[in-house]
Write an enzyme that holds these catalytic residues in place. Structure first.
Site, PDB file in Angstrom:
ATOM      1  CE  LYS A  76      25.319  25.408 -31.094  1.00  0.00           C
ATOM      2  NZ  LYS A  76      25.566  26.820 -31.435  1.00  0.00           N
ATOM      3  CB  CYS A 215      27.515  23.421 -24.444  1.00  0.00           C
ATOM      4  SG  CYS A 215      28.100  21.952 -23.574  1.00  0.00           S
TER       5      CYS A 215
END
EC number: 2.3.1.181
Length: 266
Positions: A76, A215
């Protein structure tokens, strides 16, 4: 080709713009696929930049519209910048590729690096990267004067630390004695050759992470080697140690193709 090559692209005043490094990754990737170069690790610092992997959700990006570079790696959103050692191992793996094994090798090299500096780190199940474990929940200090029983993160899956004050900021996870990530890993494998890699927080300003959901994790934070050790640590000090452990782990790994389980015919 045998041997592992390290390329120090630029640090400090010579930090490498993200797009320049990405273009170089692709160039070396193509050369490695054709066996024109050996396995190569690009090492560098970036100027401040947010990058988002393929699984990044819109609500994890900066609220103020700060530009984000969308990239083709897994994982991410994260931040790169001064004080963070970034490594891009470009390595040919046997097919079928075992991506998880590659990630574990990168984690191992960084865990060994932290240990050499006197910091114990580990893996967290279900979460890639290298972590400093926090205290058990019942031993952690209360947040904002409230007991942990009222911690909104326990009941609200969409809780947003960016709008709830510094006591919830990812950069303050160490003060809260929570789990905190010291090294993030996100990779891509194309044509059996790896790209992207790791970012290791040596001595960055971790407040950069407070503008995103690092993340995509809302119940933990970020750490740096300098903060955890309570002393100044420089990229120059860490760089040769990381290289040595990467060389040991990546060159001596017993590379095997991923085992594919076949369903018996009915």
């Amino acid at each position: 080709m045998s041997g592992l090559r390290f390329v120090r692209m630029g640090f400090g005043a010579d930090a490498v713009e993200y797009q320049v490094a990405w273009d170089e990754q692709r160039r070396v990737h193509a050369a490695r696929f054709e066996d024109e170069v050996p396995d190569t690790v690009l090492l560098l610092e970036h100027p401040p930049v947010y990058t988002a992997g393929r699984r990044t959700a819109d609500n994890e990006r900066p609220l103020d519209g700060t530009p984000v570079i969308d990239v083709d790696r897994g994982g991410k959103i994260t931040w790169h910048g001064p004080g963070q050692l970034v490594g891009y191992p470009i390595q040919k793996l046997p097919r079928p590729v075992d991506v998880v094994a590659h990630v574990r090798r990168l984690e191992e090299a960084l865990i060994r690096t932290c240990a050499e500096f006197g910091l114990e780190t580990t893996r967290v199940e279900g979460r890639s990267g290298v972590w400093v474990l926090g205290d058990p929940v019942e031993q952690r200090p209360s947040l904002g004067g409230l007991s942990l029983d009222f911690d909104p993160r326990l009941t609200d899956e969409e809780f947003d630390p960016r709008m709830n004050g510094p006591e919830y900021a990812p950069s303050n996870a160490g003060q809260r004695r929570e789990d905190r990530k010291i090294a993030a890993i996100g990779i891509r494998v194309a044509k059996g050759v790896t790209m992207h890699g790791f970012s290791f927080n040596v001595n960055p300003d971790n407040k950069w992470f407070d503008r995103i959901i690092p993340c995509g994790i809302r119940d933990a934070g970020v750490a740096s080697l300098a903060d955890e050790l309570g002393r100044d640590v420089t990229i120059d000090e860490v760089l040769p140690v990381v290289e040595r452990h990467l060389k040991d782990v990546l060159e001596n790994a017993d590379l095997k193709p991923r085992v594919i389980e076949k369903t018996p015919a009915a």
